[in-house]
Design an enzyme around this catalytic site. Structure first.
Site, PDB file in Angstrom:
ATOM      1  N   HIS A 370       0.803  -1.231   0.000  1.00  0.00           N
ATOM      2  CA  HIS A 370       0.000   0.000   0.000  1.00  0.00           C
ATOM      3  C   HIS A 370       0.826   1.267   0.000  1.00  0.00           C
ATOM      4  CE1 HIS A 370      -3.955  -1.910   0.882  1.00  0.00           C
ATOM      5  NE2 HIS A 370      -3.184  -2.824   1.438  1.00  0.00           N
ATOM      6  N   LYS A 561      -8.147  13.816   4.777  1.00  0.00           N
ATOM      7  CA  LYS A 561      -7.289  12.624   4.720  1.00  0.00           C
ATOM      8  C   LYS A 561      -6.236  12.798   5.816  1.00  0.00           C
ATOM      9  CE  LYS A 561      -6.350  13.705   0.348  1.00  0.00           C
ATOM     10  NZ  LYS A 561      -6.322  12.589  -0.555  1.00  0.00           N
ATOM     11  N   ARG A 562      -5.423  11.755   6.064  1.00  0.00           N
ATOM     12  CA  ARG A 562      -4.350  11.928   7.034  1.00  0.00           C
ATOM     13  C   ARG A 562      -3.461  13.097   6.625  1.00  0.00           C
ATOM     14  NH1 ARG A 562      -3.754   7.893  11.044  1.00  0.00           N
ATOM     15  NH2 ARG A 562      -1.929   9.130  11.645  1.00  0.00           N
ATOM     16  N   LYS A 567       0.979  14.466   0.920  1.00  0.00           N
ATOM     17  CA  LYS A 567      -0.400  14.739   0.505  1.00  0.00           C
ATOM     18  C   LYS A 567      -0.626  16.234   0.269  1.00  0.00           C
ATOM     19  CE  LYS A 567      -2.187  10.722   3.084  1.00  0.00           C
ATOM     20  NZ  LYS A 567      -2.894   9.851   2.124  1.00  0.00           N
ATOM     21  N   THR A 669      -8.490   6.574  -1.795  1.00  0.00           N
ATOM     22  CA  THR A 669      -9.832   6.016  -1.889  1.00  0.00           C
ATOM     23  C   THR A 669     -10.863   7.107  -1.595  1.00  0.00           C
ATOM     24  OG1 THR A 669      -9.441   5.223   0.364  1.00  0.00           O
ATOM     25  CG2 THR A 669      -9.369   3.582  -1.393  1.00  0.00           C
ATOM     26  N   LYS A 673     -14.691   8.183  -3.279  1.00  0.00           N
ATOM     27  CA  LYS A 673     -15.944   8.509  -2.568  1.00  0.00           C
ATOM     28  C   LYS A 673     -16.492   9.843  -3.062  1.00  0.00           C
ATOM     29  CE  LYS A 673     -13.930   6.029   1.231  1.00  0.00           C
ATOM     30  NZ  LYS A 673     -13.018   6.156   2.382  1.00  0.00           N
TER      31      LYS A 673
HETATM   32  C1  26W Z   1       4.420   1.340   9.666  1.00  0.00           C
HETATM   33  C2  26W Z   1       3.172   1.869   9.980  1.00  0.00           C
HETATM   34  C3  26W Z   1       2.296   1.975   8.801  1.00  0.00           C
HETATM   35  C4  26W Z   1       0.939   1.903   9.001  1.00  0.00           C
HETATM   36  C5  26W Z   1       0.096   1.993   7.942  1.00  0.00           C
HETATM   37  C6  26W Z   1       2.788   2.120   7.535  1.00  0.00           C
HETATM   38  C7  26W Z   1       1.949   2.203   6.481  1.00  0.00           C
HETATM   39  C8  26W Z   1       0.608   2.146   6.670  1.00  0.00           C
HETATM   40  C9  26W Z   1      -0.331   2.180   5.507  1.00  0.00           C
HETATM   41  C10 26W Z   1       0.307   1.522   4.316  1.00  0.00           C
HETATM   42  C11 26W Z   1      -0.784   3.546   5.189  1.00  0.00           C
HETATM   43  C12 26W Z   1      -1.973   3.558   4.297  1.00  0.00           C
HETATM   44  O1  26W Z   1      -3.081   3.597   4.765  1.00  0.00           O
HETATM   45  N1  26W Z   1      -1.755   3.572   2.986  1.00  0.00           N
HETATM   46  C13 26W Z   1      -2.816   3.907   2.069  1.00  0.00           C
HETATM   47  O2  26W Z   1      -3.471   2.736   1.635  1.00  0.00           O
HETATM   48  C14 26W Z   1      -4.613   3.067   0.868  1.00  0.00           C
HETATM   49  C15 26W Z   1      -5.335   1.790   0.533  1.00  0.00           C
HETATM   50  O3  26W Z   1      -4.618   1.050  -0.381  1.00  0.00           O
HETATM   51  C16 26W Z   1      -4.213   3.852  -0.375  1.00  0.00           C
HETATM   52  O4  26W Z   1      -5.389   4.255  -1.044  1.00  0.00           O
HETATM   53  C17 26W Z   1      -3.400   5.070   0.001  1.00  0.00           C
HETATM   54  O5  26W Z   1      -2.916   5.713  -1.164  1.00  0.00           O
HETATM   55  C18 26W Z   1      -2.259   4.681   0.899  1.00  0.00           C
HETATM   56  O6  26W Z   1      -1.573   5.824   1.369  1.00  0.00           O
END
Ligand code: 26W
Length: 820
Positions: A370, A561-562, A567, A669, A673
């Site tokens: 992701h 978003k975060r 971003k 995502t 929406k």
């Molecule tokens: C190491 C901690 C950590 C926790 C969560 C690292 C990375 C994450 C995720 C990968 C962050 C995340 O939510 N990524 C998002 O995933 C979505 C679903 O696929 C994508 O639409 C977003 O672009 C992506 O940033």
């Protein structure tokens, strides 16, 4: 009731007779009066909500049982994720069970609307952002497509923190979401599973001289399952989300016990319970906390054991059919330790030799990536493993040794390839690379949007791609049209159904028929009326949360978003500052009045992201206080952005901001929406934006900014100060920022933000894209002035959003990865 041995089976005559529309109101009353012992509806509606939830749950339970029975012996998928951002359950259940009219009728006696009662439900915020919400949308689609997919996650006692904005700054508060109980979960403590930690590995020699390894002296923890029902859309299917809670075993440390430390020994049980206490609020950088690794192993081990127990119940210890009946989808690397854990279970618990165990593992695991951000790629210090999971480390070493032999065959004598591909990153603190473990152990590796997958293959995972091109595939994300249109946007849903019928909720490709009506003036008028109606609801929310009064006659421009530098919420607020500057200078002739809404949480340790929140809030305060500006521009930062807030925000949005530095947002995502709900997008060619623009046609999308392939070249000789000097608008923005206009009483607080914009090393190229962004915003202004044209584009956006249904995505997972 029939008795056989000591199993006593209770059968309920016919669920459908017991529970139907006629008895719903009675059932509700019974639960309210007797199950919960209440006789007055309180202002909070808490008990009424609980009674309603139990009543609806009764309807789910019978379908749940039937689904489970029908599934026996079928191939299944376990979707393993550290995060499930479910939001509220009640309304989704009512929609999927088609109980809306029934529920509304039953509530008449209680003098309140369903909408009021729904507010009493606490969001289940067991996720950070996109990745967690994707898992939730996928569960909805799997159930709606009647696929045997079970979600496995963690039942965090505390979910994503609640965000308060105090003096413009983010303050975090714990999210005690279970305080009032959770009527949707059903616990099964008798099915608890044992998870090993610590201890050491003994080598045992059997009578026949064979050696095997035993992980001994472990400190075990119990994983107790809590099941949440996942109803499909009006199809009688109810799938399961199984969340694990950690509990202490009832064993005492005997030495401690004998030494008389009874109370200390009992108190130590807390340590076990800590594992599932809190969700880590980081969504991009991992800081190597041992507790997080414990969570990952805890989830992986419990879920694998659960699926294996189920298999063994019907097939005994013959694993010949295991691959045919099981597949595991790893939601990012977070549960990727499952690769080693499955090996351990098969070898140590079922005496399966390495090669057979590896054949099973590498044909059942599938991994979704992701993110391309290097700081988000998980690595764990070897020393942590040595102590916490010694047996797992041995297995990882063995996987690595065998894998590196393969690398040597492919690249003979290339020691650089060996160290680049190794599961272990050498250095003064050696680390386990979890992404490498996931790729080596999986039969499928997928990215989440076309560009993202191409970048994975060409860059980050290129060596692996060369080794195993057949593993790599793309699965562009999607979102569920049930929650993200049908439920959250009732007025638009009704309008859509009036033209094309209601089957689009189940088969979202049907929305394409809307394009026929894009130029129909009467339909456009109704489309706009619906948007105005939704905007009014958002006005109330923003007013209540921030005190800022938005105006439904202005354009609603939204970025939620975060908060992250990539971003580029900073770019957004710089555009706002640019607009403000024009308005102050009287250059208002072609400005379209707009209300800018920004929201999102920053990781608690992410200093820059927190400063950006502060900046947005200060800019908002300054602008909103200036009466000359009010006619043209209003700005608000909405605190505590979450799933329920998005359900009000996305139906009311005119302009969706998707402005990440190209190549950084894996998919996005939220962009989908907004599109479904008829917003137009201003965005870069990043993640799924590219596919959104292709689907709706370039005319109906406001494009700006550098492209991913140009970025390395731009960085080579990046001179932001020159760019600023050559751009009057950007200079004016920098001037306002640097003069302290937004921080008169807090000198210097934005220095690091300003420096980052002027830094030739700025990773996010904010100054580079500014003019292009500003011009795109001018095109937005112009277009919005022509309300017919805008509405036409809005309709076309919804009409083109069919492929962004998670049903579409899940069909691809089903056919191409899971082979269900
Ligand atoms: C190491 C901690 C950590 C926790 C969560 C690292 C990375 C994450 C995720 C990968 C962050 C995340 O939510 N990524 C998002 O995933 C979505 C679903 O696929 C994508 O639409 C977003 O672009 C992506 O940033």
């Amino acid at each position: 009731m029939n008795k056989n041995n000591n199993l006593c089976e209770i059968t309920v005559s016919d669920d459908s007779v017991l529970m139907n529309a006629h008895t719903f109101a009675e059932d509700l009353a019974r639960h309210f009066h007797f199950s919960l012992g209440r006789d007055k509806v309180q202002e909070s509606h808490l008990y009424l909500y609980n009674a309603l939830a139990i009543t609806v749950r009764d309807h789910l339970v019978s379908q749940w049982r039937k689904t489970r029975m029908a599934r026996a012996g079928q191939r299944r998928v376990a979707y393993m994720s550290l995060e499930f951002l479910m939001g509220r359950t009640l309304n989704n259940a009512i929609l999927n069970l088609d109980l809306d009219d029934t529920v509304r009728a039953a509530l008449e006696g209680y003098c309140c609307d369903l909408e009021d009662v729904e507010q009493a439900e606490h969001d289940a915020g067991l996720g950070n952002g996109g990745l967690g919400r994707l898992a939730a949308c996928f569960l909805d689609s799997c159930a709606s497509l009647a696929l045997p997919v079970i979600g496995y996650g963690i039942r965090y006692e505390y979910g994503m923190f609640n965000q308060e904005i105090k003096n413009g700054q983010q303050v975090e508060h714990p999210d005690n979401w279970l305080r009032n109980g959770n009527p949707w979960e059903i616990a099964a403590p008798e099915k608890a599973i044992r998870i090993k930690f610590f201890g050491h590995v003994d080598v045992i020699t059997k009578k026949d001289g064979q050696q095997y390894r035993q992980w001994n002296n472990t400190h075990d923890v119990l994983a107790v399952p809590y099941d949440m029902p996942i109803p499909g859309y009006q199809n009688g299917i109810v799938n399961t989300l199984r969340l694990w809670k950690s509990e202490a075993t009832d064993e005492f440390d005997l030495d401690e016990f004998n030494a008389g430390s009874y109370t200390e020994s009992v108190a130590r049980k807390n340590l076990a319970e800590q594992i599932t206490m809190v969700l880590y609020p980081n969504d991009s950088s991992e800081n190597g906390k041992e507790l997080r690794l414990r969570q990952q192993y805890f989830l992986s081990s419990a879920s694998l054991q659960d699926t294996i127990n189920l298999y063994v119940e019907s097939h005994g210890k013959n694993f010949d059919k295991f691959v045919a009946l099981n597949s595991y989808q790893l939601n990012d690397t977070h549960p990727s330790i499952a690769v080693a854990e499955l090996m351990r279970i098969l070898m140590d618990d079922y005496s399966i030799p390495w090669d057979d165990a590896w054949a099973i593992t590498s044909q059942t695991m599938a991994y979704t990536n992701h993110t391309l951000l290097p700081e988000a790629l998980e690595k764990w210090p070897v020393r942590l493993f040595e102590n916490l999971l010694p047996r797992i480390l041995e297995i990882i070493y063995e996987i690595n040794a065998r894998f590196l032999q393969q690398v040597a065959v492919c690249w003979p004598g290339d020691s650089q390839k060996q160290s680049a591909l190794s599961l272990i990153e050498e250095g003064h603190e050696p680390q386990v690379r979890m992404a490498h473990l996931a790729i080596v152990g999986s039969y499928s590796v997928n990215g989440v949007a076309a560009l993202h997958t191409e970048l994975l293959k060409a860059g980050l995972f290129n060596d692996f791609y060369q080794l195993w091109p057949e593993k790599f595939n793309n699965k562009t994300n999607g979102v569920t049209p049930r929650r993200w249109l049908s439920h959250c946007n009732r007025s638009l849903s009704a309008l859509i159904s009036s033209k094309i019928g209601r089957n689009w909720v189940a088969d979202f490709a049907e929305v394409s028929q809307l394009s026929e009506f894009a130029n129909n003036k009467a339909f456009q008028k109704k489309w706009r009326d619906s948007k105005q109606h939704n905007k009014a609801a958002l006005v109330d929310l923003v007013e209540e949360a921030t005190g800022v009064t938005f105006d439904v006659n202005m354009m609603f421009d939204v970025q939620v978003k975060r908060i992250h530098e990539y971003k580029r919420q900073l770019l957004n607020i710089m555009h706002v500052i640019g607009l403000y500057d024009r308005i102050r200078k009287g250059d208002t002739a072609d400005i379209t009045p707009r209300c800018v809404l920004i929201g999102g949480k920053a990781a608690p340790g992410y200093v820059m992201a927190k400063q950006i929140i502060k900046l947005i809030n200060n800019v908002a305060d300054t602008i909103n206080l200036d009466p000359k500006v009010a006619k043209y521009l209003k700005v608000a930062f909405i605190p505590n952005y979450n799933v329920s807030a998005m359900e009000i925000i996305c139906p009311a949005t005119d302009l969706s901001e998707q402005i990440s530095t190209a190549g950084k947002e894996a998919s996005g995502t939220g962009n989908m929406k907004f599109m479904m709900n008829g917003a137009l997008t201003i965005g870069t060619l990043d993640g799924a934006n590219i596919e959104i623009r292709d689907a709706v046609a370039p005319d109906n999308f406001f494009l700006f900014g550098a492209e991913a392939h140009e970025i390395p070249g731009i960085r080579e000789n990046y001179q932001p100060n020159e760019i600023i000097a050559n751009s009057p608008t950007l200079s004016a923005v920098m001037q306002l920022l640097e003069s302290g206009h937004f921080n008169l009483f807090e000198p210097g607080i934005y220095d690091s933000i300003i420096e980052s914009i002027r830094d030739p090393g700025d990773m996010w190229l904010t100054a580079y894209d500014f003019d292009s962004y500003f011009q795109a915003q001018r095109r937005v202004d112009e277009c919005y002035k022509d309300q017919q044209l805008w509405t036409q584009k809005s309709i076309l956006n919804t009409a083109a959003s069919g492929v962004f249904s998670s049903d579409h995505t899940i069909r691809q997972y089903r056919d191409e990865i899971w082979k269900l």
